[in-house]
Design a protein around this motif. Structure first.
Motif, PDB file in Angstrom:
ATOM      1  N   GLN A  67      60.627  25.108 -35.266  1.00  0.00           N
ATOM      2  CA  GLN A  67      59.411  25.814 -35.648  1.00  0.00           C
ATOM      3  C   GLN A  67      58.411  24.883 -36.327  1.00  0.00           C
ATOM      4  N   GLY A  68      57.185  24.842 -35.770  1.00  0.00           N
ATOM      5  CA  GLY A  68      56.129  24.094 -36.426  1.00  0.00           C
ATOM      6  C   GLY A  68      56.147  22.603 -36.179  1.00  0.00           C
ATOM      7  N   ALA A  69      57.137  22.104 -35.437  1.00  0.00           N
ATOM      8  CA  ALA A  69      57.260  20.652 -35.294  1.00  0.00           C
ATOM      9  C   ALA A  69      56.098  20.077 -34.493  1.00  0.00           C
ATOM     10  N   THR A  70      55.654  20.800 -33.459  1.00  0.00           N
ATOM     11  CA  THR A  70      54.601  20.247 -32.626  1.00  0.00           C
ATOM     12  C   THR A  70      53.316  20.086 -33.418  1.00  0.00           C
ATOM     13  N   LEU A  71      52.987  21.110 -34.211  1.00  0.00           N
ATOM     14  CA  LEU A  71      51.761  21.019 -35.007  1.00  0.00           C
ATOM     15  C   LEU A  71      51.847  19.840 -35.972  1.00  0.00           C
ATOM     16  N   ALA A  72      53.012  19.699 -36.615  1.00  0.00           N
ATOM     17  CA  ALA A  72      53.172  18.585 -37.553  1.00  0.00           C
ATOM     18  C   ALA A  72      53.045  17.253 -36.825  1.00  0.00           C
ATOM     19  N   THR A  73      53.666  17.160 -35.643  1.00  0.00           N
ATOM     20  CA  THR A  73      53.586  15.917 -34.869  1.00  0.00           C
ATOM     21  C   THR A  73      52.144  15.601 -34.492  1.00  0.00           C
ATOM     22  N   VAL A  74      51.444  16.618 -34.019  1.00  0.00           N
ATOM     23  CA  VAL A  74      50.055  16.415 -33.594  1.00  0.00           C
ATOM     24  C   VAL A  74      49.214  15.987 -34.790  1.00  0.00           C
ATOM     25  N   ARG A  75      49.420  16.665 -35.941  1.00  0.00           N
ATOM     26  CA  ARG A  75      48.649  16.331 -37.146  1.00  0.00           C
ATOM     27  C   ARG A  75      48.921  14.891 -37.562  1.00  0.00           C
ATOM     28  N   ALA A  76      50.218  14.514 -37.548  1.00  0.00           N
ATOM     29  CA  ALA A  76      50.570  13.168 -38.002  1.00  0.00           C
ATOM     30  C   ALA A  76      50.012  12.113 -37.056  1.00  0.00           C
ATOM     31  N   ARG A  77      50.008  12.429 -35.783  1.00  0.00           N
ATOM     32  CA  ARG A  77      49.515  11.482 -34.788  1.00  0.00           C
ATOM     33  C   ARG A  77      48.008  11.329 -34.895  1.00  0.00           C
ATOM     34  N   GLY A  78      47.360  12.420 -35.268  1.00  0.00           N
ATOM     35  CA  GLY A  78      45.919  12.340 -35.447  1.00  0.00           C
ATOM     36  C   GLY A  78      45.118  12.751 -34.237  1.00  0.00           C
ATOM     37  N   TYR A  79      45.792  13.031 -33.145  1.00  0.00           N
ATOM     38  CA  TYR A  79      45.075  13.518 -31.968  1.00  0.00           C
ATOM     39  C   TYR A  79      46.012  14.349 -31.106  1.00  0.00           C
ATOM     40  N   LEU A  80      45.384  15.148 -30.248  1.00  0.00           N
ATOM     41  CA  LEU A  80      46.144  16.005 -29.344  1.00  0.00           C
ATOM     42  C   LEU A  80      46.344  15.271 -28.032  1.00  0.00           C
ATOM     43  N   GLN A  81      47.560  15.352 -27.474  1.00  0.00           N
ATOM     44  CA  GLN A  81      47.804  14.792 -26.146  1.00  0.00           C
ATOM     45  C   GLN A  81      47.736  15.934 -25.148  1.00  0.00           C
ATOM     46  N   CYS A  82      46.785  15.840 -24.240  1.00  0.00           N
ATOM     47  CA  CYS A  82      46.556  16.949 -23.341  1.00  0.00           C
ATOM     48  C   CYS A  82      46.759  16.485 -21.899  1.00  0.00           C
ATOM     49  N   GLY A  83      47.655  17.156 -21.183  1.00  0.00           N
ATOM     50  CA  GLY A  83      47.884  16.797 -19.785  1.00  0.00           C
ATOM     51  C   GLY A  83      46.856  17.469 -18.892  1.00  0.00           C
ATOM     52  N   VAL A  84      46.172  16.673 -18.076  1.00  0.00           N
ATOM     53  CA  VAL A  84      45.169  17.219 -17.160  1.00  0.00           C
ATOM     54  C   VAL A  84      45.495  16.743 -15.745  1.00  0.00           C
ATOM     55  N   SER A  85      44.683  17.146 -14.797  1.00  0.00           N
ATOM     56  CA  SER A  85      44.943  16.755 -13.408  1.00  0.00           C
ATOM     57  C   SER A  85      44.409  15.347 -13.156  1.00  0.00           C
ATOM     58  N   THR A  86      44.731  14.809 -11.991  1.00  0.00           N
ATOM     59  CA  THR A  86      44.203  13.486 -11.647  1.00  0.00           C
ATOM     60  C   THR A  86      42.855  13.600 -10.949  1.00  0.00           C
ATOM     61  N   GLY A  87      42.226  14.743 -11.078  1.00  0.00           N
ATOM     62  CA  GLY A  87      40.895  14.892 -10.495  1.00  0.00           C
ATOM     63  C   GLY A  87      40.778  16.140  -9.647  1.00  0.00           C
ATOM     64  N   LEU A  88      40.420  17.253 -10.289  1.00  0.00           N
ATOM     65  CA  LEU A  88      40.155  18.482  -9.544  1.00  0.00           C
ATOM     66  C   LEU A  88      38.771  18.939  -9.983  1.00  0.00           C
ATOM     67  N   PRO A  89      37.808  18.937  -9.069  1.00  0.00           N
ATOM     68  CA  PRO A  89      36.423  19.200  -9.459  1.00  0.00           C
ATOM     69  C   PRO A  89      36.289  20.496 -10.244  1.00  0.00           C
ATOM     70  N   GLY A  90      35.602  20.429 -11.361  1.00  0.00           N
ATOM     71  CA  GLY A  90      35.334  21.602 -12.171  1.00  0.00           C
ATOM     72  C   GLY A  90      36.441  21.952 -13.140  1.00  0.00           C
ATOM     73  N   PHE A  91      37.646  21.483 -12.895  1.00  0.00           N
ATOM     74  CA  PHE A  91      38.762  21.803 -13.776  1.00  0.00           C
ATOM     75  C   PHE A  91      39.090  20.622 -14.683  1.00  0.00           C
ATOM     76  N   SER A  92      39.357  19.484 -14.101  1.00  0.00           N
ATOM     77  CA  SER A  92      39.487  18.275 -14.917  1.00  0.00           C
ATOM     78  C   SER A  92      39.246  17.085 -14.014  1.00  0.00           C
ATOM     79  N   ASN A  93      38.178  16.375 -14.283  1.00  0.00           N
ATOM     80  CA  ASN A  93      37.908  15.144 -13.540  1.00  0.00           C
ATOM     81  C   ASN A  93      36.986  14.269 -14.371  1.00  0.00           C
ATOM     82  N   PRO A  94      37.127  12.944 -14.250  1.00  0.00           N
ATOM     83  CA  PRO A  94      36.216  12.068 -14.989  1.00  0.00           C
ATOM     84  C   PRO A  94      34.871  12.002 -14.277  1.00  0.00           C
ATOM     85  N   ASP A  95      33.792  11.997 -15.050  1.00  0.00           N
ATOM     86  CA  ASP A  95      32.486  11.867 -14.419  1.00  0.00           C
ATOM     87  C   ASP A  95      32.154  10.386 -14.225  1.00  0.00           C
TER      88      ASP A  95
END
Lengths: 371, 354
Positions: A55-83
């Motif tokens: 319980q609560g470990a992920t939030l603590a890990t994210v807080r300690a790390r200082g940023y959120l790690q977010c998994g996105v696609s390798t390029g799907l227009p409109g959903f997640s893609n680099p411009d």
């Protein structure tokens, strides 16, 4: 005659040693590879999250790390893609920013990890990403046997049809006897068979190994319709020779609810991700936008006051600050703003709200109240 | 004029069969080239800020897409304000490589030492920023041509010495060394590179202890280096076998040690024989770097594909433009290597031309 050893004979083993040593050095140099996840300068090193976090470990890990790690696609227009500046955009990316804003009050504290369809679940399972926001369909098996929990639905997708306007077809019911181009070996083909059998209609399928081949066959007139997920249809319409001559039919023949997911076993983190999504949808319902979020804190509406932290402290129950929802809305806007900015009718994709409209407007977007 | 006619007559129209072939080739070129040139230049769009510039029924290649995304193609997702570090690393490498390639410039040994020892270390530190005082950049942010060059250069630098040692080992008279070398070579030659990369990125983490996490890029680099050194070993072995046995015997009779024999007598002859094969391996390796895409690394080609998913640049000709551009870039690198090897062959074979 005495042989004078040529200088070469003395240096040759040396050169070999040098080369081999160089190879070894090159690999064993304490480079970036030997660290787990590099902490930002001035921030404490974070431990890699365990798969079965208490319980609560992920939030603590994210807080300690200082940023959120977010998994996105390798390029799907409109959903997640680099411009073209290398900046990630899309509705899934905006959701990552919203979670980061809810946790840190700063939507820039997020790192995106592009994952292909094969690696995405492993990455979430192993703790490489904290949340997977990558156009993933919510199915029972993924929710149960894979050990993940879906936080909700961010986009109601479904298999649709692309037809030529000139054909006069305006609805899926008129597809009787049509030749349909599709990718082979996916659920797309099965859905197609189910739908036509259920409707008692006949069709001919023209299967292709790749989506691009199917699309170009459709573009060159070899079939009457092309089918894949509706969001994909809108994106692929853009690369047809004359996009304006084509039409995405309004019906969808399968259910593809796409949503963010987290690891099972950390209810607090799951709640944070779920209620961030709900807050974004509730915000649209209450008329709270990224521009008026500060004025709305003084609103008379009790729903808005509770959501924005003016009354009560619903953030505390999540382990977050009072202004968690206000931060998320201020960063990316409400759900409607996210939709219109990334995939809506004003973007090149031009997707109408359809199923993704609020429940009051005939759509499916309905979030439980914050109280 | 008559000279040109004579040349044509002799080389292209010497008999009815050659005349037929020439006409056929000319016909194919006439049908294929003008549409391509028209597409790539005359109908192409050269200026524009987004996809709308490239829309239209008669538009050719969409070059603004390339111009707008050029930085992503070169650096991938490497942070924009730190890209100067990559530039410096690249220029330092160029400063070492150019004098190395020009035979007249002296101090080759120091130059080589710089190129294979000092420069890789400097470059790694600069690009990864994994030293105090520098901002670290995770390898998953590296991409584009940067990753392509890192994988290719690592493969080339590591495979050449490793390959020579393996080739010597396989021809060694010591059974243990010979067997080990043979097993190594046959193992790595027996599996496709895709399998090696999959094993490196998917299976290796299963064997490693849980706390130890090796970087994905690093795992691929090791895989590529081992894979290409096995190929290199076989190429070098071919050269070794072409050196007559008498050369070794003569060297031994003069009292040269094993390393002297190999270094002074056998290898200089053997390597000269196999320059085309070595460069062939390098070129193949350079092009094989595109396979890292399947383990989630974004090399140059992968980055081109990623940028194609940007809806603000989705156009009918976008994909074709991107792939033509990628093909051109790969061609420039491979053709450069091929020309240099031809130059080296001519230089080293001067004594044999009569």
């Amino acid at each position: 005659m005495a042989r004078r050893p040529s200088p070469l004979s003395r240096i040759f083993p040396f050169v070999f040693g040098l080369l081999v040593g160089a190879g070894a050095l090159y690999f064993f140099l304490p480079g970036p590879g030997s660290t787990v996840s590099k902490p930002q300068p001035g921030q404490p090193a974070a431990k890699a999250a365990q798969a079965s976090a208490p319980q609560g470990a992920t939030l603590a890990t994210v807080r300690a790390r200082g940023y959120l790690q977010c998994g996105v696609s390798t390029g799907l227009p409109g959903f997640s893609n680099p411009d073209d500046k290398g900046v990630w955009t899309g509705i899934d990316v905006d959701f990552c920013k919203a979670v980061a804003a809810a946790v840190f009050g700063d939507e820039s504290k997020v790192k995106y990890r592009p994952l292909n369809a094969k690696d995405r679940f492993t990455a979430l399972q192993s703790g490489e990403v904290d949340v997977l926001s990558r156009n993933t369909t919510w199915t029972m098996s993924r929710d149960t046997s894979l050990g993940f929990n879906f936080a909700g639905v961010i986009y109601y997708d479904g298999q649709g049809f692309l037809v030529k306007k000139a054909s006069g077809i305006a609805g899926a019911a008129q597809l009787n006897g049509a030749t349909i181009c599709t990718q082979t070996g996916t659920t797309t083909e099965l859905n197609l068979a189910d739908y036509f059998r259920g409707q008692n209609m006949t069709y001919k399928v023209l299967p292709f190994e790749k989506n691009e081949e199917a699309l170009s066959a459709y573009d060159s007139g070899r079939c009457d319709a092309y089918t894949t997920d509706a969001s994909g249809l809108h994106a692929q319409k853009l690369i047809l020779k004359n996009p304006d001559e084509h039409l995405v039919l309004p019906e969808v023949i399968s259910k593809e609810p796409l949503g963010p997911l987290v690891r099972q076993g950390d209810p607090q983190w799951e709640d944070i991700v779920r209620w961030t999504l709900f807050a974004l949808i509730d915000a649209e319902e209450e008329g709270v936008t990224s521009t008026n979020v500060d004025q709305m804190k003084a609103s008379q509406s009790p729903e808005v006051r509770r959501m924005l932290g003016t009354e009560g402290d619903f953030g505390q129950a999540l382990g977050l600050s009072k202004g968690w929802a206000a931060n998320a809305i201020g960063a990316v806007g409400n759900y409607g703003e996210m939709f219109e900015r990334n995939v809506g009718v004003k973007t090149p994709l031009g997707i109408p709200r359809g199923l993704n409209a609020l429940w009051r407007n005939g759509g499916l977007m309905y979030a439980p109240p914050i109280r | 004029m008559t000279g040109a006619m004579k040349w044509l007559r002799r080389n292209l129209f010497s008999n009815w069969w050659n005349t037929g072939l020439t006409l056929l080739v000319l016909y194919v070129l006439w049908r294929a080239l003008p549409p391509f040139i028209d597409w790539a230049f005359f109908s192409a769009v050269w200026h524009g800020g987004d996809r709308t510039a490239c829309l239209g029924p008669d538009k050719g290649a969409c070059w603004p897409f390339i111009f707008a995304n050029l930085d992503q193609f070169i650096y991938g997702r490497y942070p924009a304000d730190l890209r100067w570090r990559v530039d410096i690393a690249f220029l330092l490498g160029l400063a070492g490589l150019v004098p190395m390639l020009i035979p007249r410039v002296p101090a080759k040994l120091w130059n080589l030492g710089y190129l294979v020892v000092a420069w890789p270390m400097i470059a790694i530190v600069l690009i990864s920023g994994d030293r105090p005082g520098l901002i670290g950049v995770d390898t998953d942010l590296w991409g584009g041509l940067l990753v392509t060059l890192i994988v290719a250069i690592t493969g080339i630098v590591a495979s050449f010495p490793l390959g020579i040692l393996l080739a010597l080992g396989r021809r060694s008279e010591m059974p243990v060394i010979r067997t080990l070398s043979t097993i190594f070579i046959e193992f790595w030659r027996g599996v496709p590179l895709i399998t090696v990369l999959f094993m490196a990125s998917v299976m290796l983490p299963i064997f490693l202890p849980r706390g130890l996490h090796l970087d994905n890029l690093l795992r691929c680099l090791v895989g590529v280096a081992l894979f290409s050194s096995a190929y290199m070993a076989e190429v070098v072995r071919g050269g070794l076998q072409a050196v007559p046995r008498g050369q070794v015997e003569a060297a031994r009779a003069l009292g040269l040690s094993y390393w002297q024999t190999m270094g002074l007598v056998v290898l200089p002859q053997a390597l000269r024989h196999v320059i085309p094969g070595i460069v062939n391996t390098f070129i193949g390796l350079f092009k094989d770097t595109t396979l890292v895409l399947i383990v989630g690394l974004f090399d140059f080609l992968g980055q081109v594909r990623v940028q194609l998913s940007d809806m603000h640049w989705s156009t009918p000709q976008g994909a074709a433009t991107g792939y033509v551009f990628a093909a051109f870039v790969y061609w420039v690198f491979c053709f450069g290597m091929s020309r240099y090897s031809a130059f080296m062959e001519r230089r080293l074979n001067k004594g044999r031309v009569r």
